[in-house]
Write an enzyme that holds these catalytic residues in place. Structure first.
Site, PDB file in Angstrom:
ATOM      1  N   HIS A  48       0.812  -1.225   0.000  1.00 40.20           N
ATOM      2  CA  HIS A  48       0.000   0.000   0.000  1.00 40.20           C
ATOM      3  C   HIS A  48       0.842   1.271   0.000  1.00 40.20           C
ATOM      4  O   HIS A  48       0.318   2.360  -0.144  1.00 40.20           O
ATOM      5  CB  HIS A  48      -0.922   0.044   1.230  1.00 40.20           C
ATOM      6  CG  HIS A  48      -0.202   0.340   2.505  1.00 40.20           C
ATOM      7  ND1 HIS A  48       0.389  -0.629   3.257  1.00 40.20           N
ATOM      8  CD2 HIS A  48       0.056   1.510   3.137  1.00 40.20           C
ATOM      9  CE1 HIS A  48       0.965  -0.073   4.310  1.00 40.20           C
ATOM     10  NE2 HIS A  48       0.783   1.220   4.271  1.00 40.20           N
TER      11      HIS A  48
HETATM   12  C1  UD1 Z   1      -1.916   5.842   5.175  1.00 37.78           C
HETATM   13  C2  UD1 Z   1      -0.649   6.418   5.784  1.00 37.78           C
HETATM   14  C3  UD1 Z   1       0.423   5.348   5.805  1.00 37.78           C
HETATM   15  C4  UD1 Z   1      -0.055   4.096   6.509  1.00 37.78           C
HETATM   16  C5  UD1 Z   1      -1.363   3.636   5.878  1.00 37.78           C
HETATM   17  C6  UD1 Z   1      -1.927   2.480   6.659  1.00 37.78           C
HETATM   18  C7  UD1 Z   1      -0.212   8.807   5.396  1.00 37.78           C
HETATM   19  C8  UD1 Z   1       0.592   9.780   4.633  1.00 37.78           C
HETATM   20  N1  UD1 Z   1      -0.143   7.529   4.989  1.00 37.78           N
HETATM   21  O1  UD1 Z   1      -1.631   5.495   3.827  1.00 37.78           O
HETATM   22  O2  UD1 Z   1       1.546   5.842   6.510  1.00 37.78           O
HETATM   23  O3  UD1 Z   1       0.902   3.101   6.356  1.00 37.78           O
HETATM   24  O4  UD1 Z   1      -2.324   4.703   5.913  1.00 37.78           O
HETATM   25  O5  UD1 Z   1      -2.818   1.727   5.922  1.00 37.78           O
HETATM   26  O6  UD1 Z   1      -0.867   9.178   6.331  1.00 37.78           O
HETATM   27  N2  UD1 Z   1      -8.954   4.852   0.787  1.00 37.78           N
HETATM   28  C9  UD1 Z   1     -10.213   4.345   0.673  1.00 37.78           C
HETATM   29  N3  UD1 Z   1     -10.821   3.916   1.818  1.00 37.78           N
HETATM   30  C10 UD1 Z   1     -10.277   4.015   3.042  1.00 37.78           C
HETATM   31  C11 UD1 Z   1      -8.983   4.557   3.133  1.00 37.78           C
HETATM   32  C12 UD1 Z   1      -8.326   4.978   1.995  1.00 37.78           C
HETATM   33  O7  UD1 Z   1     -10.776   4.239  -0.409  1.00 37.78           O
HETATM   34  O8  UD1 Z   1     -10.896   3.607   4.044  1.00 37.78           O
HETATM   35  C13 UD1 Z   1      -8.273   5.295  -0.465  1.00 37.78           C
HETATM   36  C14 UD1 Z   1      -8.624   6.731  -0.850  1.00 37.78           C
HETATM   37  O9  UD1 Z   1      -8.634   6.823  -2.221  1.00 37.78           O
HETATM   38  C15 UD1 Z   1      -7.435   7.499  -0.339  1.00 37.78           C
HETATM   39  C16 UD1 Z   1      -6.304   6.496  -0.595  1.00 37.78           C
HETATM   40  O10 UD1 Z   1      -6.881   5.234  -0.304  1.00 37.78           O
HETATM   41  O11 UD1 Z   1      -7.253   8.705  -1.027  1.00 37.78           O
HETATM   42  C17 UD1 Z   1      -5.089   6.688   0.260  1.00 37.78           C
HETATM   43  O12 UD1 Z   1      -5.450   6.807   1.629  1.00 37.78           O
HETATM   44  P1  UD1 Z   1      -4.503   7.636   2.634  1.00 37.78           P
HETATM   45  O13 UD1 Z   1      -5.067   7.557   3.979  1.00 37.78           O
HETATM   46  O14 UD1 Z   1      -4.215   8.970   2.048  1.00 37.78           O
HETATM   47  O15 UD1 Z   1      -3.141   6.876   2.539  1.00 37.78           O
HETATM   48  P2  UD1 Z   1      -2.791   5.353   2.774  1.00 37.78           P
HETATM   49  O16 UD1 Z   1      -2.134   4.847   1.552  1.00 37.78           O
HETATM   50  O17 UD1 Z   1      -3.951   4.617   3.321  1.00 37.78           O
HETATM   51  N1  UDP Z   2      -3.982  -5.384   8.696  1.00 38.53           N
HETATM   52  C1  UDP Z   2      -5.251  -5.924   8.795  1.00 38.53           C
HETATM   53  N2  UDP Z   2      -5.879  -6.313   7.653  1.00 38.53           N
HETATM   54  C2  UDP Z   2      -5.302  -6.205   6.422  1.00 38.53           C
HETATM   55  C3  UDP Z   2      -4.000  -5.673   6.346  1.00 38.53           C
HETATM   56  C4  UDP Z   2      -3.368  -5.261   7.500  1.00 38.53           C
HETATM   57  O1  UDP Z   2      -5.798  -6.052   9.897  1.00 38.53           O
HETATM   58  O2  UDP Z   2      -5.950  -6.574   5.426  1.00 38.53           O
HETATM   59  C5  UDP Z   2      -3.320  -4.940   9.942  1.00 38.53           C
HETATM   60  C6  UDP Z   2      -1.977  -5.577  10.178  1.00 38.53           C
HETATM   61  O3  UDP Z   2      -2.131  -6.829  10.810  1.00 38.53           O
HETATM   62  C7  UDP Z   2      -1.281  -4.549  11.052  1.00 38.53           C
HETATM   63  C8  UDP Z   2      -1.833  -3.250  10.517  1.00 38.53           C
HETATM   64  O4  UDP Z   2      -3.031  -3.561   9.826  1.00 38.53           O
HETATM   65  O5  UDP Z   2      -1.666  -4.688  12.406  1.00 38.53           O
HETATM   66  C9  UDP Z   2      -0.832  -2.653   9.575  1.00 38.53           C
HETATM   67  O6  UDP Z   2      -1.422  -1.625   8.875  1.00 38.53           O
HETATM   68  P1  UDP Z   2      -0.912  -1.143   7.453  1.00 38.53           P
HETATM   69  O7  UDP Z   2      -0.118  -2.185   6.789  1.00 38.53           O
HETATM   70  O8  UDP Z   2      -2.108  -0.615   6.752  1.00 38.53           O
HETATM   71  O9  UDP Z   2      -0.030   0.138   7.838  1.00 38.53           O
HETATM   72  P2  UDP Z   2       1.486   0.349   8.293  1.00 38.53           P
HETATM   73  O10 UDP Z   2       1.775  -0.539   9.444  1.00 38.53           O
HETATM   74  O11 UDP Z   2       2.348   0.110   7.110  1.00 38.53           O
HETATM   75  O12 UDP Z   2       1.529   1.801   8.652  1.00 38.53           O
END
Ligand code: UD1
Ligand code: UDP
Length: 368
Positions: A213
């Site tokens: 992601h």
């Molecule tokens: C964010 C964090 C990242 C973290 C990740 C965990 C920042 C800069 N990034 O990245 O550090 O590792 O969360 O998962 O804060 N979206 C949906 N539904 C949701 C959430 C997101 O559709 O419930 C889509 C939207 O299009 C959104 C895109 O995902 O614009 C990115 O979401 P965003 O929260 O900006 O960044 P992540 O890649 O999730």
């Molecule tokens: N996770 C989850 N379901 C998923 C993918 C990840 O519950 O489908 C959990 C995972 O076990 C961990 C956390 O989400 O506890 C990690 O989040 P993510 O990878 O989104 O973010 P990061 O740790 O890179 O910030």
């Protein structure tokens, strides 16, 4: 004593659940006057039920007192909207501490809002660095650490990083990693959960679990294509299960790669935390660009291929539990071969499983 925790993204729900449980445990033994008030603000950064509500339900996180409903948007807009709304919430709540977790835009907004209002700020998972300033998370961490009053570090390495940056020693507390606490607490429930494995006929030790992601991978079609190619080659030997972050689904679609991915990989929706722990524990191998999943692979004793050029969790690489493969199909395949021949390692690089209690105790002791 009132603690206001700011959360917004999936890994923060897992971390905040540990703090809420520690507060609830402490309150059971405390006189009414010594109770800690646990207030949660959800920024709304993650909002799909499978990215948010499932964690509140499964991990018994108290209902957020405020939901700012800031969903999506570019960094400046998202962080700015959060900041504006958090300022009003912090003024209304007047907490003794604002607690932020990790390195997302929700972390940064919570940290800035608290500091500007002169409310004491504590940061959980402090001192992590990738030394790659193109990562939005790296900027969020550096800024948050530099303005926090109390910095909770998971490892000795994180403490050294902060000391080298000039953070005074008495602001840093090494507590271990709250994600280790979470795993220990929920792993027993995971033993009774095997929905995805049953549905897809995945025997224990027979499949690779992957997650992708990170912006540097999803926003670059070349990197995304290489990762897909590497995972598809692994899939010739063993099924590769990929719970798809919504961002990655969008990117694969935009790059015209979704159909290819669906042909060679087992694509599923994001799963809840307990299901994820089950998938991790029974995987033959894990391939991920997630910070949290790298650690959870180690907790599960499963080798990890990290789909990044660097990691903040350097001790995992030093321990031989994690190989950095970047976004390079050949390197991914080589790492899988290498990990197949080394015994998987697990241990307690991340504390004793009581990080949550140590954090709450420190906040109470140092509270105003
Ligand atoms: C964010 C964090 C990242 C973290 C990740 C965990 C920042 C800069 N990034 O990245 O550090 O590792 O969360 O998962 O804060 N979206 C949906 N539904 C949701 C959430 C997101 O559709 O419930 C889509 C939207 O299009 C959104 C895109 O995902 O614009 C990115 O979401 P965003 O929260 O900006 O960044 P992540 O890649 O999730
Ligand atoms: N996770 C989850 N379901 C998923 C993918 C990840 O519950 O489908 C959990 C995972 O076990 C961990 C956390 O989400 O506890 C990690 O989040 P993510 O990878 O989104 O973010 P990061 O740790 O890179 O910030």
């Amino acid at each position: 004593m009132k603690i206001l925790s700011v959360v917004g993204a999936r890994p923060q729900f897992v971390k905040a659940a540990v703090i809420s449980r520690a507060i609830a445990d402490r309150n059971k033994a405390a006189d009414a006057g010594a109770r800690v008030e646990d207030r949660i603000v959800h920024t709304g950064q993650h909002y799909d039920p499978s990215m948010s509500q499932v964690f509140f339900d499964e991990l018994s996180i108290p209902e957020p007192a405020h939901n700012l409903a800031v969903s999506g948007g570019p960094h400046g807009q998202m962080t700015g909207r959060m900041l504006e709304r958090l300022e009003a919430v912090i003024i209304e709540e007047s907490p003794d501490w604002v607690l932020v977790h990790g390195d997302t835009n929700s972390t940064l907004a919570g940290a800035l809002a608290a500091t500007k209002l002169h409310v004491p700020l504590a940061h959980v998972e402090s001192g992590l660095r990738s030394h790659n300033r193109r990562m939005p998370e790296e900027i969020n961490r550096i800024v948050t650490d530099s303005i926090s009053d109390l910095l909770f570090v998971p490892t000795a390495h994180a403490r050294e990083t902060l000391l080298a940056e000039g953070v005074p020693d008495d602001r840093i507390i090494r507590v271990g990693d709250v994600m280790f606490d979470a795993t220990l607490f929920h792993v027993a429930s995971a033993a009774h959960r095997c929905g995805v494995r049953d549905t897809h006929g995945l025997a224990s030790g027979s499949y690779v679990l992957a997650t992708v992601h990170r912006a540097e991978n999803t926003d670059d079609p070349v990197r995304l294509g290489q990762i897909l190619e590497g995972l598809s080659r692994l899939a010739q030997e063993a099924p590769v299960v990929l719970p798809l972050h919504p961002r990655t689904r969008d990117s694969l679609e935009r790059a015209g790669l979704l159909a290819d991915a669906a042909r060679s990989l087992v694509l599923i929706d994001p799963v809840g935390y307990v299901e994820m722990l089950d998938l991790e524990r029974h995987a033959r191998l894990i391939a991920t660009d997630s910070g949290g999943v790298q650690k959870e692979a180690y907790f599960a004793g499963v080798g990890c291929i990290t789909l990044r050029d660097e990691t903040e969790w350097v001790e995992l690489v030093e321990a031989g539990a994690n190989i950095l493969a970047g976004a390079d199909a050949d390197a991914i395949v080589r790492a899988a071969e290498q990990l197949a021949t080394v015994p998987s390692s697990s241990g307690n690089l991340y504390g004793d499983g009581h990080a949550g209690r140590a954090i709450v105790d420190a906040l109470v002791q140092r509270g105003r």
